[in-house]
Design an enzyme around this catalytic site. Structure first.
Site, short mmCIF file in Angstrom:
data_model
loop_
_atom_site.label_atom_id
_atom_site.label_comp_id
_atom_site.label_asym_id
_atom_site.label_seq_id
_atom_site.Cartn_x
_atom_site.Cartn_y
_atom_site.Cartn_z
N ARG A 1 3.15 -1.18 10.73
CA ARG A 1 4.19 -1.22 11.66
C ARG A 1 4.51 -2.80 12.24
O ARG A 1 5.66 -2.89 12.31
CB ARG A 1 3.87 -0.18 12.80
CG ARG A 1 4.11 1.15 12.53
CD ARG A 1 3.35 2.23 13.21
NE ARG A 1 1.99 2.03 13.19
CZ ARG A 1 0.99 2.82 13.79
NH1 ARG A 1 1.59 3.77 14.85
NH2 ARG A 1 -0.21 2.48 13.77
N LYS B 1 -7.52 8.13 -1.38
CA LYS B 1 -8.92 8.52 -0.63
C LYS B 1 -9.38 9.91 -1.50
O LYS B 1 -9.57 10.77 -0.95
CB LYS B 1 -8.97 8.89 0.72
CG LYS B 1 -8.45 7.63 1.56
CD LYS B 1 -8.41 7.97 3.02
CE LYS B 1 -7.87 6.96 4.16
NZ LYS B 1 -6.36 6.50 3.91
N LYS C 1 0.98 -1.22 -0.01
CA LYS C 1 -0.03 0.04 -0.05
C LYS C 1 0.90 1.27 0.05
O LYS C 1 1.65 1.44 0.81
CB LYS C 1 -0.81 -0.03 1.20
CG LYS C 1 -1.57 1.10 1.24
CD LYS C 1 -2.82 1.04 2.33
CE LYS C 1 -2.53 1.78 3.71
NZ LYS C 1 -2.35 3.19 3.75
N ASP D 1 -13.98 14.54 -4.45
CA ASP D 1 -13.99 15.73 -4.95
C ASP D 1 -15.39 15.86 -6.01
O ASP D 1 -16.26 14.86 -6.00
CB ASP D 1 -12.96 16.20 -5.98
CG ASP D 1 -12.51 17.53 -6.40
OD1 ASP D 1 -13.46 18.37 -6.35
OD2 ASP D 1 -11.34 18.08 -5.94
N THR E 1 -11.87 5.59 10.74
CA THR E 1 -11.89 5.14 12.08
C THR E 1 -11.72 6.36 13.22
O THR E 1 -11.85 6.16 14.22
CB THR E 1 -11.04 3.86 12.25
OG1 THR E 1 -9.78 4.22 11.62
CG2 THR E 1 -11.64 2.57 11.75
O1 C5P Z 1 0.94 0.85 11.16
P1 C5P Z 1 -0.49 0.06 10.94
O2 C5P Z 1 -0.53 -1.28 10.95
O3 C5P Z 1 -1.39 0.87 12.00
O4 C5P Z 1 -0.90 0.66 9.67
C1 C5P Z 1 -2.13 0.84 9.21
C2 C5P Z 1 -2.35 1.53 7.95
O5 C5P Z 1 -3.70 1.29 7.60
C3 C5P Z 1 -1.97 2.85 7.81
O6 C5P Z 1 -1.15 3.07 6.57
C4 C5P Z 1 -3.16 3.58 8.17
O7 C5P Z 1 -3.23 4.92 7.59
C5 C5P Z 1 -4.14 2.73 7.27
N1 C5P Z 1 -5.48 2.93 7.74
C6 C5P Z 1 -5.97 2.68 9.35
N2 C5P Z 1 -7.22 2.73 9.66
C7 C5P Z 1 -8.19 3.35 8.78
C8 C5P Z 1 -8.05 3.44 7.42
C9 C5P Z 1 -6.55 3.27 6.89
O8 C5P Z 1 -5.20 2.37 10.05
N3 C5P Z 1 -9.33 3.37 9.09
#
Ligand code: C5P
Length: 232
Positions: free
Chosen positions: A211, A61, A32, A64, A119
């Site tokens: 992460r 995302k 991603k 517009d 979220t």
């Molecule tokens: O590091 P982590 O596993 O928390 O990363 C989750 C990824 O998913 C990040 O790129 C974050 O921006 C994305 N994301 C999220 N919650 C959402 C939409 C996208 O954590 N509702």
């Protein structure tokens, strides 16, 4: 629906993302690319990662007017991404325009999914800031339903919502779920999390993991653990 693990490559430069991807010598994970990396490096980062053989979820995302989204989606389609997204709040007309823009002359197109409510938006902020008085769970399902009616392929949602989305929109409607953590891992700033095993049980189609893989001592091992728990 093929299940897969998508690695959120939340890096600030091409150099850092390639240093990370170079560790994967035997596999080519689905990755991603988010706004930070895309805005820092531009479309070339998509082309270069694609050239290395990875599938790409371009997480920009869009939101517009329909005409702007349609034209922008045509550009993303030319970049040959595999999956991209927009905000369902842009209305059904915007989502339909997006599909038109994405569809290539030969009829093919990348998959398109919608963000329902972020979220980071909770009941209180939705009511106060957006003046939406409905229950947030109903809003999420309503937006998912709109996305389905507009012809989209699925939604981004929390793993906790994936089962309900499939109930409302059908099992072929894709659920892409972030907020995934290993049972013995650090949850960081995520509030509602699930393990890859739980996400599999509940019926997520793709998990987005950042992460727990990118910050692991051994990212390849952490990725393989996700795959073992979620896909195999
Ligand atoms: O590091 P982590 O596993 O928390 O990363 C989750 C990824 O998913 C990040 O790129 C974050 O921006 C994305 N994301 C999220 N919650 C959402 C939409 C996208 O954590 N509702």
């Amino acid at each position: 629906m093929g299940k897969d693990v998508i690695i959120a490559c939340d890096f600030s430069s091409a150099e850092k993302v390639f240093e990370f991807l170079d560790k994967f010598t035997d596999t080519k994970p689905f990755v991603k690319i988010g706004m930070e990396l895309f805005y820092a490096e531009g479309p070339s980062i998509v082309k270069e990662i694609k050239k290395r053989g990875h599938k790409i979820f371009l997480d920009l995302k869009l939101h517009d007017i329909p005409n702007t989204v349609k034209k922008s989606m045509a550009v993303l389609s030319n970049l040959d991404v595999d999956l991209c997204n927009l905000h369902a709040a842009g209305t059904k007309r915007m989502m339909e325009a997006a599909i038109e823009g994405l569809t290539r002359e030969d009829g093919t197109r990348p998959l398109l999914i919608a963000v329902t409510q972020l979220t980071s938006t909770d009941q209180e902020s939705m009511e106060k800031d957006l003046l939406i008085k409905e229950d947030i769970a109903n809003v999420v399902m309503h937006y998912a339903h709109n996305a389905k009616e507009a012809g989209l392929d699925g939604v981004v949602c929390s793993p906790l919502e994936a089962g309900k989305v499939h109930d409302v929109c059908g099992k072929d409607f894709i659920t892409v779920t972030p907020g995934v953590r290993f049972a013995d891992g650090d949850i960081g700033d995520q509030k509602r999390v699930m393990t890859p095993t739980e996400a599999k049980k509940i019926g997520s189609d793709y998990i987005v993991v950042g992460r727990p893989i990118t910050a692991a001592d051994d990212p390849v091992k952490a990725y393989m653990r996700c795959v073992e728990e979620f896909v195999d």
